[in-house]
Design a protein around this motif. Structure first.
Motif, short mmCIF file in Angstrom:
data_model
loop_
_atom_site.label_atom_id
_atom_site.label_comp_id
_atom_site.label_asym_id
_atom_site.label_seq_id
_atom_site.Cartn_x
_atom_site.Cartn_y
_atom_site.Cartn_z
N PRO A 76 0.95 -1.27 -0.18
CA PRO A 76 -0.03 0.05 0.00
C PRO A 76 0.95 1.15 0.00
N THR A 77 0.41 2.25 -0.51
CA THR A 77 1.26 3.54 -0.78
C THR A 77 1.45 4.11 0.85
N ASN A 78 0.66 3.84 1.74
CA ASN A 78 1.01 4.37 3.13
C ASN A 78 1.96 3.43 3.54
N GLN A 79 2.56 2.48 3.14
CA GLN A 79 3.30 1.40 3.81
C GLN A 79 4.77 2.28 4.03
N LYS A 80 5.34 2.05 5.15
CA LYS A 80 6.74 2.67 5.29
C LYS A 80 7.81 1.80 4.99
N THR A 81 8.45 2.27 4.13
CA THR A 81 9.78 1.50 3.64
C THR A 81 11.05 2.38 3.72
N TYR A 82 12.28 1.46 3.45
CA TYR A 82 13.74 2.11 3.56
C TYR A 82 14.09 1.45 2.34
N VAL A 83 15.21 2.35 1.61
CA VAL A 83 15.88 1.85 0.71
C VAL A 83 17.32 1.71 1.17
N VAL A 84 17.88 0.54 1.05
CA VAL A 84 19.27 0.38 1.63
C VAL A 84 20.37 1.06 0.89
N LYS A 85 21.31 1.58 1.68
CA LYS A 85 22.45 2.44 1.18
C LYS A 85 23.65 1.64 1.17
N ALA A 86 24.71 2.01 0.65
CA ALA A 86 26.02 1.24 0.97
C ALA A 86 26.50 1.42 2.16
N GLY A 87 26.85 0.39 2.78
CA GLY A 87 27.42 0.41 4.20
C GLY A 87 26.48 0.11 5.16
N ASP A 88 25.04 0.21 4.72
CA ASP A 88 24.17 -0.12 5.76
C ASP A 88 24.07 -1.63 6.24
N ASN A 89 23.63 -1.99 7.48
CA ASN A 89 23.47 -3.25 7.92
C ASN A 89 22.00 -3.35 8.74
N LEU A 90 21.50 -4.31 8.80
CA LEU A 90 20.03 -4.43 9.86
C LEU A 90 20.19 -3.57 11.06
N SER A 91 21.33 -3.81 11.62
CA SER A 91 21.49 -3.29 13.02
C SER A 91 21.11 -1.68 12.93
N THR A 92 22.04 -0.85 12.13
CA THR A 92 22.11 0.38 11.75
C THR A 92 20.67 0.70 11.32
N ILE A 93 19.90 0.08 10.86
CA ILE A 93 18.51 0.65 10.11
C ILE A 93 17.71 0.20 11.13
N ALA A 94 17.72 -0.65 12.03
CA ALA A 94 16.86 -0.96 13.17
C ALA A 94 17.04 0.03 14.11
N SER A 95 18.15 0.63 14.53
CA SER A 95 18.40 1.58 15.57
C SER A 95 17.96 2.76 14.74
N ARG A 96 18.01 3.25 13.73
CA ARG A 96 17.51 4.47 13.00
C ARG A 96 16.22 4.58 13.27
N TYR A 97 15.83 3.48 12.96
CA TYR A 97 14.08 3.44 13.10
C TYR A 97 13.16 3.04 14.36
N GLN A 98 14.05 2.73 15.45
CA GLN A 98 13.64 2.39 16.86
C GLN A 98 12.85 1.23 16.75
N THR A 99 13.40 0.16 15.91
CA THR A 99 12.86 -1.01 15.84
C THR A 99 14.06 -2.19 16.09
N THR A 100 13.62 -3.21 15.92
CA THR A 100 14.68 -4.47 16.07
C THR A 100 14.95 -5.19 14.69
N VAL A 101 16.40 -5.81 14.76
CA VAL A 101 16.48 -6.54 13.71
C VAL A 101 15.84 -7.78 13.68
N ALA A 102 15.36 -8.34 14.48
CA ALA A 102 14.20 -9.55 14.43
C ALA A 102 13.13 -9.22 13.54
N THR A 103 12.53 -7.87 14.00
CA THR A 103 11.24 -7.26 13.00
C THR A 103 11.61 -7.15 11.86
N LEU A 104 12.77 -6.59 11.48
CA LEU A 104 12.84 -6.40 10.08
C LEU A 104 12.85 -7.50 9.34
#
Length: 322
Positions: A219-247
Motif C-alpha cells: 500500500p502507498t502508506n506502507q513505510k519502507t527504507y531503501v538500503v544504502k551502501a554500508g548499511d546493515n540491519l542493526s543500523t537500520i533498526a536503530s535508526r527507526y527504533q525497531t529491532t533486527v528480528a522485526t525487520l
C-alpha cells in the motif's frame, strides 16, 4: 432480499475474478490475521481487493483473530483499518473470532471485551462492523447481551440457520463450488442490503476517492527504507527504533547479514522517522549529541555508513541521522 456471496482468502490461490463476477453478488475477503503486522496480511488480499474493485464486485473484509486480550484486539482493529482504507468497502469489516489455541486462553468475559474493543474501534473510524463466528461459539462464548447491538455473520453449515439471535449474513457451507476458483469455497447469503445501508449512513468512507492498489506492490502508506551502501540491519533498526528480528520477519530475510544497496525494506507501522541534523562549522559528534540528549557513539553507529571508520571526520553540510 437475499444476495449470494463468497468469502475467500489466500487458500483459494489466484482467483479468476472475471469468471466469478457473474456468479456472485458480493465477496468477503480475508485481509489478514492477528495483530497489526504486514507479515500477517493475507498474501492474496491486495490482488483480490484490486480485482473486485476493477470489476465492480461489491466486497467487505474480515480479519481472523488470534488475540489474547483487549490490547491485541485493538491492534487487530488497526490491522483491518490499515488495509481497509485503500479500498471502497460496500460490505462490513468483520471480526472473525472463533476457537483456536490463542482465543481459547481467554475467558468468556474477556472474549466479549475483545469483540467490543475491536468493533468500537472500527466504528470510531467510520466503518460498519460485524462479528463472525460459528453458532456454537456465539451461543457458548459470545452470548452476552453486550454484543447484541453488533451485526452478526453466522457460520452454520446446514440446510437452514437455527441461531436464535438476529444476524445479517449466513455462511451456509464451506464446500461450495464456483467457476474461476479451484477447489472448495465458502458460500454466504446476505439478508441485509449492506451497500444501501452503508451508503445511507455515510459509513466506510464511500464518499472519498480511493484507487485500487497494485496487487504486486505494498500500500502507498506502507513505510519502507531503501538500503544504502554500508548499511546493515542493526543500523537500520536503530535508526527507526525497531529491532533486527522485526525487520527480518517483515521482509522474510533468510540471512540477516545479506542485504544490498537498492533493496527496499518494509518497516513496521510503529517505525519512527529519524531526526536529520545538518552539520555546521565547528561541530563534532560530542557537541551534536549533547544538543539532542544522546551519545556520540549512538549518532556514530547510526551514521557509520556515511561517516566511515573515523568518528572525527564529519563536515559542514553533512546530513546525520540522530
Amino acid at each position: 432480499m437475499e444476495k449470494q456471496g463468497i468469502d475467500v482468502s489466500y487458500y483459494q490461490g489466484d482467483i479468476d475474478w472475471e469468471k466469478v463476477k457473474d456468479q456472485v453478488d458480493f465477496a468477503i475477503l480475508r485481509c489478514g490475521y492477528g495483530v497489526d503486522r504486514t507479515s500477517q496480511d493475507d498474501t492474496k488480499f491486495h490482488r483480490n481487493a484490486s480485482e473486485c474493485t476493477r470489476l465492480g464486485i461489491p466486497f467487505g473484509i474480515y480479519l481472523f483473530s488470534y488475540a489474547r486480550g483487549t490490547a491485541e484486539a485493538s491492534s487487530e482493529a488497526d490491522h483491518a483499518l490499515r488495509l481497509a482504507k485503500n479500498y471502497r468497502l460496500e460490505y462490513p469489516i468483520y471480526y472473525d473470532i472463533e476457537a483456536n489455541s490463542y482465543t481459547d486462553q481467554n475467558s468468556n468475559e474477556m472474549l466479549v471485551k475483545m469483540c467490543q474493543t475491536f468493533c468500537d474501534k472500527i466504528e470510531q473510524a467510520g466503518y460498519y462492523v460485524g462479528i463472525y463466528s460459528s453458532k456454537a461459539f456465539f451461543q457458548s462464548k459470545l452470548n452476552s447481551p453486550k454484543l447484541d447491538r453488533y451485526d452478526k455473520w453466522l457460520a452454520q453449515w446446514s440446510n437452514l440457520p437455527t441461531y436464535d439471535k438476529p444476524f445479517g449474513m449466513w455462511q451456509y457451507t464451506s464446500d461450495g463450488s464456483i467457476s474461476g476458483i479451484n477447489g472448495r469455497v465458502d458460500r454466504d447469503i446476505a439478508y441485509l442490503d449492506y451497500p444501501m445501508i452503508i451508503k445511507e449512513r455515510g459509513l466506510n468512507h464511500l464518499d472519498e476517492s480511493t484507487e485500487p492498489t497494485d496487487p504486486d506492490e505494498p500500500p502507498t502508506n506502507q513505510k519502507t527504507y531503501v538500503v544504502k551502501a554500508g548499511d546493515n540491519l542493526s543500523t537500520i533498526a536503530s535508526r527507526y527504533q525497531t529491532t533486527v528480528a522485526t525487520l527480518v520477519a517483515l521482509n522474510h530475510i533468510k540471512n540477516p547479514n545479506l542485504i544490498y544497496p537498492g533493496q527496499v525494506l518494509i518497516l513496521p507501522s510503529t517505525a519512527v522517522e529519524p531526526t536529520v541534523y545538518i552539520v555546521k562549522k565547528g561541530d563534532n559528534l560530542s557537541k551534536i549529541a549533547k544538543q539532542f540528549g544522546t551519545t556520540w557513539q549512538t549518532i556514530y553507529n547510526k551514521n557509520k555508513a556515511t561517516i566511515g571508520d573515523n568518528p572525527n571526520r564529519i563536515y559542514p553540510g553533512q546530513r546525520l541521522i540522530i
